[in-house]
Motif scaffolding. Structure first.
Motif, short mmCIF file in Angstrom:
data_model
loop_
_atom_site.label_atom_id
_atom_site.label_comp_id
_atom_site.label_asym_id
_atom_site.label_seq_id
_atom_site.Cartn_x
_atom_site.Cartn_y
_atom_site.Cartn_z
N ASN A 131 7.30 -9.84 -3.29
CA ASN A 131 8.32 -9.23 -4.15
C ASN A 131 7.77 -8.05 -4.95
N GLN A 132 7.00 -7.20 -4.26
CA GLN A 132 6.46 -6.04 -4.96
C GLN A 132 5.99 -4.97 -3.97
N PHE A 133 5.91 -3.75 -4.48
CA PHE A 133 5.23 -2.65 -3.80
C PHE A 133 4.60 -1.79 -4.87
N TYR A 134 3.78 -0.84 -4.43
CA TYR A 134 2.98 -0.07 -5.37
C TYR A 134 3.30 1.41 -5.31
N ILE A 135 3.26 2.05 -6.47
CA ILE A 135 3.29 3.51 -6.59
C ILE A 135 1.91 3.87 -7.10
#
Length: 162
Positions: free
Chosen positions: A13-17
């Motif tokens: 439930n996540q992604f990165y910038i």
């Protein structure tokens, strides 16, 4: 700048910038009390990176746009959750990365410097099970960023589960 769309698989439930060079697989000790706060506001702050907490587990859809200034004409009623954070993009390259492998899903060249990032989340209630990928998930993430030295993090609109 034009809007760039993204559509990729991620987990947890996540992604990165991120600014180039952030290794999310490094063995760092996390403060769990701040992790809970990050999840509630749906944005985690790391050095030269942000963690965007999503409603769905698998497929992530959205778009990103680099602006000259903050958008002032947004109708917040169209979104379930809106949060702002900041990132220092020292490298001049902004990347979207999946979790947990940190594969580069999108790269954008920008002027090096500090940026305010606003993440608009919509269709969150379409996700029925947040820990399994489903084809019915329609959550969507619109991201805007613009140069700004204000490094404050704030929730503009808080999502309340139905």
């Amino acid at each position: 700048m034009k809007v760039q769309k993204f559509n990729f698989d991620t987990q947890y439930n996540q992604f990165y910038i991120s600014s180039v060079g952030k290794d999310f697989n490094a063995d760092e000790k996390k403060d769990m009390s701040s992790f809970t706060e990050d999840m509630n506001r749906r944005l985690g702050i790391e050095k030269n990176a942000l963690i965007v907490f999503t409603e769905s587990y698998g497929k992530i859809r959205g778009d990103i746009q680099v602006l000259e200034n903050a958008s002032i004409n947004s109708d917040y009623r169209n979104y379930d959750h809106i949060v702002e954070g900041s990132i220092n993009i020292e490298s001049g390259v902004l990347q979207l990365l999946d979790s947990p492998h940190s594969h580069i899903e999108l790269s954008i060249n920008v002027d090096p410097g500090r940026y305010k990032v606003r993440v608009y989340s919509s269709n969150l209630s379409s996700v029925k099970e947040t820990d399994l990928p489903h084809s019915t998930d329609k959550d969507y993430y619109h991201i805007e960023l613009w140069k700004n030295d204000n490094m404050e993090t704030k929730v503009i609109k808080q999502y309340k589960e139905q």
